[in-house]
Every structure is written in structure tokens, then in C-alpha cells.
Design an enzyme around this catalytic site. Structure first.
Site, PDB file in Angstrom:
ATOM      1  N   GLU A 112     138.959 -39.620  55.834  1.00  0.00           N
ATOM      2  CA  GLU A 112     138.272 -39.692  57.365  1.00  0.00           C
ATOM      3  C   GLU A 112     138.762 -41.034  57.483  1.00  0.00           C
ATOM      4  OE1 GLU A 112     135.639 -39.179  54.440  1.00  0.00           O
ATOM      5  OE2 GLU A 112     134.524 -37.562  55.132  1.00  0.00           O
TER       6      GLU A 112
ATOM      7  N   LYS B 188     142.074 -42.765  53.120  1.00  0.00           N
ATOM      8  CA  LYS B 188     141.452 -42.662  52.537  1.00  0.00           C
ATOM      9  C   LYS B 188     141.821 -41.383  50.743  1.00  0.00           C
ATOM     10  CE  LYS B 188     135.985 -41.707  52.093  1.00  0.00           C
ATOM     11  NZ  LYS B 188     135.142 -40.795  52.109  1.00  0.00           N
ATOM     12  N   GLN B 189     142.225 -40.451  50.981  1.00  0.00           N
ATOM     13  CA  GLN B 189     142.511 -39.335  50.526  1.00  0.00           C
ATOM     14  C   GLN B 189     143.679 -38.368  51.148  1.00  0.00           C
ATOM     15  OE1 GLN B 189     139.319 -36.864  49.545  1.00  0.00           O
ATOM     16  NE2 GLN B 189     138.340 -36.804  51.806  1.00  0.00           N
TER      17      GLN B 189
ATOM     18  N   TRP C  11     132.697 -29.681  52.419  1.00  0.00           N
ATOM     19  CA  TRP C  11     133.379 -28.547  52.499  1.00  0.00           C
ATOM     20  C   TRP C  11     134.144 -28.776  50.887  1.00  0.00           C
ATOM     21  CZ3 TRP C  11     139.669 -30.388  52.504  1.00  0.00           C
ATOM     22  CH2 TRP C  11     139.807 -31.592  51.592  1.00  0.00           C
ATOM     23  N   ASP C  12     133.528 -29.675  49.833  1.00  0.00           N
ATOM     24  CA  ASP C  12     133.469 -29.738  48.824  1.00  0.00           C
ATOM     25  C   ASP C  12     133.432 -28.531  47.901  1.00  0.00           C
ATOM     26  OD1 ASP C  12     132.963 -32.311  49.742  1.00  0.00           O
ATOM     27  OD2 ASP C  12     132.745 -33.365  48.067  1.00  0.00           O
TER      28      ASP C  12
END
Ligand code: BGC
Length: 819
Positions: A511, A631-632, A372-373
Site C-alpha cells: 500500500e 510495506k509488504q 482481502w485477509d
């Protein structure tokens, strides 16, 4: 020799021309792979890591050449299971060139030179960002006291995407004698650049052949074993002294072709050896046989100085289209980021069927897959290279049938785009991943990140909004958007108790949470990011249907058998998707508040770095699924995608109130619970916090800036740069700090200044206007529209819309801008 510079500071400015050079002084084997990644040269069609020409793949060196979209699938056995993985293939190495003094008499002499041997006096490597070439300068003294100076300059041609060249200049400082030079093409390479993947098969190339096409021209040819793409590389070797003897040896079955030159060196004289290579694949358009094309191209290529000149010209034009000017070290790093974005996704990309490789065209990490970047890449490209954005969206459109098949196989409707995509659009996410800490192969549920579909839909919409390309939106774009909307409506389940629709069993951008603690099945329910973006996609799909020309709408509805009832459901789902809240903040997913608090201090004290908390906990026999730790930024990414007013409106439509206080509380809640184990995290936080004028904004921006140059994630950049974060940092300046966006065909600005970065400028392309210049300095914002025959540009500052005539410059005061 080991001159180890500290990461992130090993950069030097070219005093005269601003910061256009990225240089490394000294040689440090431990850092070599990181430098190779950061000094990659590419042109969108192919790229070559910045490895030393004399290096073979070993612990410290990893030469690699990759072509966009060239994948191959191999089966491996791990942990007693057979797994199939598709990889971006490491192609034949065109770079090898080594040398040695021939008439050596003393011990050690006569060996091929290598920086890993004693005798290295100087070593400097410089990436010329402006001209797109990499230069390596070295001085070497052998045991007999003979000093040799070597300068190597290489390019991967930005004008002719099939060509690459290396010039080596040898200079004997204090001796005369013979120098042997050996150049090679090597098709015997494998994919072995990522330690975690070493248990997996990496022999992608088969049917190796090698041969000689002319006196000075050799070639290798091979085929990818499964995708059956023929790859041909030809190479020409020329020397500035005509009397040098040239010998050729090609060993077919090994896939190696060698050329050997013996040069007579005299003190004070320089000799050039030029290697010119051409790379062709059988999937290239406009050729019949890749080998013929490669031999022909390498044979007719002009000499190195002319190639360099045309290459520099192509780069000059690119820089003009993507001009950015930010002072100091920040500007320097941003230029390097832009350099990588441009050489991964160049105008050549517009002619290819490829997506955004998350780790560039030089890293085997994530196997060259497309995630998805692109959500962090296309918004930047839309304002400079819309034709590239369109091609990248077209890659997704070509794989729409595969996405619909994915959905069907999963018992869903619409398009379920894969979390990781490669050649044909099937799901490429590995089923097992290795935790390098515990050495255990573990199930990988990241394929449940269906939010990738929303990212694609978002990009379709923003691309059309920014470029005004209704043609794309009404044709391919509409097909993508409607099928993704259908998917979201299909997966949403009505829940009587809450009178809401719920999306269950997904993984969000964070994630770390793949499963509820102790649950039998993977996935979490009502991930806020997923549900909010799903609602947005459904709303846009309905809006698009209203604006489509009637015949087109009728055709689409008929082709998709999309009836009134289903559309009513879209409307309902878009208004009734559930977004969980707890303690007055948006919950990352349903039940998040029930997870345990992590002993952050304890873990930091014990491990120092906890970015990969998931690996730490698994190695301890625990699981990150149990904790309130991300994680983010997950829910917070919503604030990156949508302006506050837009986000509040999405929530309002969903029947929730999202005021400033709730949002601020949400940011404050997740900030200390995030490890930033992804480079995208710092970027999102920097963006959000600058919009909120928080003093910590810069800290996160810096983290995003340093992500790759300082290899902040500890060892990941050598396996490939992080294209999303690189492009995102450019966009942070372009759209984040200026609040620039296109609405109703008007270019809006709404600045969010950070004190650490208050002087900058860039140019962009807005519709028919190329080279619109935006300059921010000492409390003012200046916009200049270049002179042309085009129509005026509408530009909005706050609620004030001004019309700029071609050739006109307008300056706005900061106070006026900040309202
Ligand atoms: C991130 C994902 C990203 C992927 C590829 C992962 O580490 O968590 O968000 O898409 O890397 O860059």
C-alpha cells in the site's frame, strides 16, 4: 504492583498438560490493552475483550463486546470534510463487576477496588486455551491489613453462542466483615478504542433502556442509530450464600442496570458470585424480540459449573477438529493463534451472514471491516471447517449485486468488490486517514486495491478444489468468479505499442505506492500481482465454463448476457496482460525502477523502526511514493498463492518466461526493500523462503509468529489481533512446510523442511474423512486415515500416488519425499 514481563516471553507452560495456558504474571497498566486483546473470549457470534471486570474505558483499559456483522454508520467532520464511516459496534458491556469492603474505618478503605490502587499483592491472568476460559487471580491488602483473595473465571459460551458468564470467588484471608459487590450492565458505551479515530463520532447506540425482569435478573436494551439493530443484554446475578441481600437499580435513560450484593465474609470461607449474561440482536434468526430472548436465556441458563462443563465440551470438539501439535514456544504461540481463529470464526459463523474481520471480533482498528485477509484464512479453514469457509464465501455472494453496482458506478463492468466491506457490500474504505505522526488527515486511495476481487475468486476456486464442493462452485461460486473475471477483462485496456493489455490506476498489496510521484491522479499501472492474478482468474473462469453442466452454463451465459465475443476477449486478456520486468526481475508495477532508492541505513539510524515508513516520510514532508520501498511483499505474494510450477505456467500463458533464477532474483531484489509494515509480510516471506530452503526462512516465520504476542507492529495489537497472520502461521505449518495441496481430488505433499521446525503434527478433514492425521518427525512423514466405512483416500508423494484404506497408516521417509 508492576511486574513487567518482556513481550513474547510472558507466557507460561502448564507442565502437566503441554502448553495450553497463556498466562501473564503481575499487573502492568501499560500492557493492559494488549493483554485485553490477546485474552479476548469469543464464539464466532460475539466476543468480549479480556478487560478487568472492574475497569471502565480509560487510558489503560478498554472493555469491549462486539457481535459478528453488527455494524453502524455515522457521519463525522474531519479536516473540514464530512465523512461517513461504518463501524463494528461496541455493544453494551455485560462484564462490569466491582467490589469493596464496606465496614472500613481507615482512610482509603471503602473505595471500589482496582488494580490501579495500592495494595495489590498478586495478580495473575491465565487464558485456558483448551477450555476457552479466562481466569484472573488476585490478592489484595487494604490499609487496615485485611487480605482479600479474589478469583474470577469467565467464559463466552462456545456451545450456546448467546451466553457468557463470570464467576467471582471471594476469600477473606484474615478478617470478617461485609463486602459489597456491584454488578452492572452498561449500554452507555461508545466506540473509542482507537486513538487515531478519536476525532470521529463513536456514539452508535441510541434509545437506551434498562430494567429488571426478576428478582435476580436485569437487562438493558438499545438500538444502533443507523442500521437500527436492536441489542438486548440480560444478566442474572446469583450468590453461593443465600442470605446475601440483593438490590437492583436500573436507570433507564442512561442504559445502566445495577445489582448490588452485600456479602458477609468470614476468614477461611469462600463465597461465589455468578453473573450470567445473554446477548441477542434483532437480526438473529429464530427469535421474535431480542429482549424476551435475552431475559429468557439468562433466566434459564444453568449454573456456572454446568455452563463451564458444556462450554469446555464444545471447545474440546473444536480442538479435535483442528488438532495441531508443534513443540516448544512455537507450538504454544500457534495454539494461541488457533484459539483466536476459532473464536472469531467458529462453527456458529456458518449460520451467520458475516465475512472475515481482519482484526478479530474485539478490535475497533479497521472498524471490524472485511479486507482481502480471508486469502490467508480460508485455506486453513478449508481443511478443518469447510462449512465456515462456505459461509464466508456466501457472505461475498450475497454482496455480489453490490459489487456489480460498485463497478457500474465506476463505469466498469462485472463485480468490483470493495477493498473494505461491512454490512451491505458497499465500499467502506475511509476517504481520509490520519497520520498520527504528523496529525494530518490525508486522502486514502487504498480503495484502488481491486486485487481483493482476485482473492475472493482464488478462495472460491481453492475451496471447491479442496472440499470437492462442485455444487457451490457451479452455483454461487460460478456467479462470483465469472463476474470478477468480467471486471478484469473490462478494466484491461489494449495498448498498441506493447501489443499487451494493461490495467492502470490500481494500488497493489503494497500500500506504499498509491500514486506516481507528482502525478495528478492516484494509482499505478500494471501492478504485477494484480495483472497476474487477473490472468489467473480469467483462465479459471474459462475453465469453469468448460466444465459446467450445459444447462447451467446456458443459464449463466444468458443471465449475464455473456456472449462469444466477450469470452474471446477473456481468453485474449488472460494471455496478453502485461507484466513489467526490470533488471531481470518482476517489476512491482510499471516504472518501479525509476523510483529513488531510499537511504535505508540513514533512516534506520535516525528512526530505528521504519515499518511505517509511509508515516515517517509524510511527516517529513516527503512521500513514500517516491521510493523503491514496500510495506509488504507485493509481487512476491504470487509465490505464496501458486506453487513454482503453477506460477511458471501462468507466466508462460502470458508469454513470459519465469524460471527459478528470475524468481530468486525477484525475491532478492524486494527483500531488502520491504519494511514489513504489515503482519502478512513476514508470513509470506517465511513461506517463500522455506520453499526455497533458504536459511533466513525461520527469521520471517518468527516475525509472523510474534506479530501479535509481542505486538511487533508497535501498538496495533491492542486495537485488535491480525487474523490473517494468525491463521496464516497455522497454514504455514499445515500447507507451507508439508507442501500439502489438493489437486485432481488427490492430497499431495511436497515437504519444505526448516531445521528449526522439523517435528510437528496435525489432523485435518479431507472430504468425507474427518481426523486424517499427519505427523512429521525424525525424517519421516506419517499419514493415518481413521477407520470408517468411507472410501479410500488417494495420497500423492511426488509422482507416486498411494491409496490409503480407512484405518491404515503409512510412513514415508524424508529422502523419498524430497525426491
Ligand atoms: C495491510 C492489508 C490488510 C489490512 C487489514 C493492512 O495493514 O496492508 O494488506 O488487508 O491491513 O488487515
Amino acid at each position: 504492583m508492576r511486574a513487567r514481563a518482556r513481550a513474547g516471553e510472558d507466557v507460561r507452560a502448564d507442565a502437566a498438560g503441554g502448553r495450553w495456558e497463556w498466562a501473564y504474571e503481575g499487573y502492568d497498566p501499560v500492557e493492559e490493552r494488549l493483554r485485553e486483546a490477546l485474552c479476548t473470549l469469543g464464539n464466532g457470534y460475539f466476543a468480549t475483550r479480556g478487560a478487568a471486570p472492574e475497569a471502565k474505558a480509560d487510558e489503560h483499559h478498554y472493555p469491549g463486546t462486539y457481535a459478528a456483522g453488527c455494524y453502524n454508520r455515522l457521519r463525522s467532520e474531519v479536516a473540514g470534510q464530512q465523512v461517513d464511516n461504518e463501524d463494528m459496534v461496541n455493544l453494551p458491556n455485560w462484564l462490569p463487576l466491582r467490589f469493596r469492603v464496606l465496614d472500613a474505618t481507615d482512610a482509603g478503605a471503602g473505595e471500589w477496588w482496582s488494580p490501579d490502587r495500592p495494595g495489590l499483592l498478586e495478580h495473575r491472568q491465565t487464558l485456558d486455551l483448551k477450555g476457552g476460559s479466562l481466569t484472573r487471580e488476585l490478592r489484595y491488602e487494604d490499609e487496615a491489613g485485611r487480605r482479600l483473595r479474589v478469583s474470577q473465571q469467565r467464559l463466552v459460551h462456545m456451545g450456546d453462542p448467546h451466553l457468557a458468564a463470570l464467576r467471582c470467588t471471594f476469600h477473606a484471608e484474615n478478617w470478617s466483615g461485609a463486602l459489597e459487590v456491584e454488578a452492572e450492565l452498561d449500554a452507555s458505551v461508545t466506540n473509542s478504542g482507537v486513538a487515531r479515530y478519536r476525532d470521529l463520532s463513536g456514539h452508535h447506540l441510541t434509545a437506551l433502556e434498562a430494567g429488571r425482569a426478576a428478582e435476580d435478573l436485569v437487562w438493558v436494551r438499545c438500538r444502533t442509530s443507523n442500521s437500527r439493530i436492536t441489542v438486548a443484554v440480560a444478566s442474572r446475578l446469583r450468590c453461593s450464600v443465600p442470605e446475601a441481600q440483593l438490590q437492583t437499580a436500573a436507570t433507564g435513560p442512561e442504559g445502566r442496570a445495577r445489582q448490588r450484593l452485600v456479602l458477609t465474609m468470614r476468614p477461611g470461607e469462600s463465597v461465589h458470585v455468578d453473573k450470567t449474561a445473554a446477548v441477542f440482536l434483532s437480526v438473529d434468526r429464530g427469535i421474535s424480540e431480542p429482549l424476551d430472548a435475552a431475559v429468557e436465556a439468562a433466566g434459564r441458563a444453568p449454573g456456572f459449573p454446568d455452563l463451564l462443563a458444556s462450554h469446555r465440551r464444545a471447545w474440546k470438539h473444536l480442538w479435535e477438529r483442528a488438532h495441531i501439535e508443534v513443540p516448544g514456544r512455537t507450538g504454544h504461540i500457534l495454539r494461541l493463534h488457533l484459539f483466536h481463529v476459532l473464536q472469531t470464526l467458529s462453527p456458529h459463523t456458518a449460520g451467520l451472514d458475516v465475512g472475515v474481520p481482519a482484526r478479530g471480533l474485539h478490535g475497533e482498528a479497521y472498524r471490524g471491516h472485511v479486507f482481502w485477509d480471508e486469502l490467508f484464512v480460508l485455506p486453513y479453514l478449508n481443511l478443518h471447517f469447510p462449512e465456515v469457509s462456505k459461509a464466508l464465501l456466501t457472505y461475498r455472494h450475497r454482496r455480489l449485486p453490490a459489487a456489480c453496482r460498485n463497478a457500474e458506478q465506476a463505469g466498469r463492468i462485472g463485480a468490483m468488490y470493495p477493498w473494505q466491506s461491512g454490512s451491505d457490500g458497499r465500499e467502506e474504505t475511509q476517504v481520509l486517514h490520519l497520520n498520527p505522526r504528523s496529525r494530518r488527515w490525508l486522502p486514502d486511495h487504498s480503495r484502488l486495491q481491486h486485487h481483493v476481487g482476485s482473492a475472493i475468486a482464488y478462495n472460491v476456486w481453492r475451496y471447491a478444489e479442496t472440499t470437492g464442493d462442485r455444487e457451490f462452485l457451479h452455483t454461487k461460486g460460478a456467479e462470483i468468479l465469472l463476474q470478477i473475471a468480467r471486471f478484469w477483462s473490462g478494466v484491461a485496456e489494449y495498448d498498441l505499442e506493447s501489443d499487451r493489455y494493461r490495467i492502470r490506476g490500481v494500488v497493489g498489496p503494497d500500500e506504499y505506492h498509491e500514486q506516481y510521484p507528482g502525478a495528478a491522479a492516484p494509482g499505478v499501472d500494471d501492478n504485477a500481482y494484480t495483472n497476474v492474478t487477473a490472468s489467473w482468474v480469467l483462465t479459471r473462469a474459462l475453465e469453469l465454463l468448460r466444465e459446467l453442466p450445459q444447462p447451467r452454463k446456458d443459464h449463466l451465459l444468458a443471465d449475464m448476457t455473456l456472449g462469444r465475443e466477450e469470452l474471446q476477449r477473456w481468453e485474449e486478456v488472460s494471455r496478453r496482460l502485461r507484466v513489467p520486468f526490470h533488471q531481470g526481475v518482476i517489476s512491482q508495477f510499471d516504472g518501479y525502477e525509476k523510483l529513488a532508492e531510499l537511504d535505508w541505513e540513514g533512516y534506520r539510524a535516525r528512526y530505528g523502526e521504519v515499518r511505517r515508513l509511509d508515516r515517517i516520510l509524510e511527516a517529513e514532508g516527503d512521500s513514500v511514493n517516491r521510493y523503491q520501498a514496500s510495506k509488504q511483499a507485493d509481487a512476491l505474494i504470487l509465490g505464496y498463492l501458486f506453487r513454482p510450477a503453477e506460477l511458471a505456467e501462468i507466466f508462460r500463458r502470458l508469454g513470459y518466461r519465469l524460471d527459478e533464477a528470475t524468481w530468486n532474483r525477484t525475491v532478492d531484489f524486494y527483500l531488502p526493500r520491504t519494511t514489513h509494515g504489515s503482519t502478512l509480510s513476514g508470513l509470506v516471506h517465511g513461506w517463500l523462503l522455506s520453499r526455497e530452503r533458504r536459511p533466513e526462512a525461520w527469521r520471517y516465520m518468527e516475525e509472523a509468529l510474534l506479530g501479535d504476542v509481542a505486538d511487533v507492529q508497535g501498538g496495533t495489537t491492542p486495537e485488535g489481533i491480525h487474523l490473517g497472520a494468525m491463521s496464516g502461521t497455522l497454514d504455514l505449518v499445515q500447507r507451507g512446510l508439508t507442501g500439502l495441496e489438493v489437486r485432481d481430488d488427490i492430497l499431495h505433499v511436497d515437504p519444505a523442511p526448516v531445521p528449526e521446525l522439523c517435528t510437528y503434527g496435525f489432523s485435518l478433514r479431507f472430504r468425507e474423512h474427518w481426523g486424517v492425521s499427519v505427523q512429521v518427525r525424525s525424517g519421516t512423514l506419517r499419514v493415518r486415515l481413521p477407520a470408517s466405512e468411507r472410501s479410500p483416500l488417494r495420497f500423492a508423494v511426488g509422482h507416486r500416488v498411494v491409496t490409503l484404506q480407512p484405518g491404515e497408516t503409512r510412513t514415508f521417509e524424508w529422502d523419498q519425499l524430497l525426491g
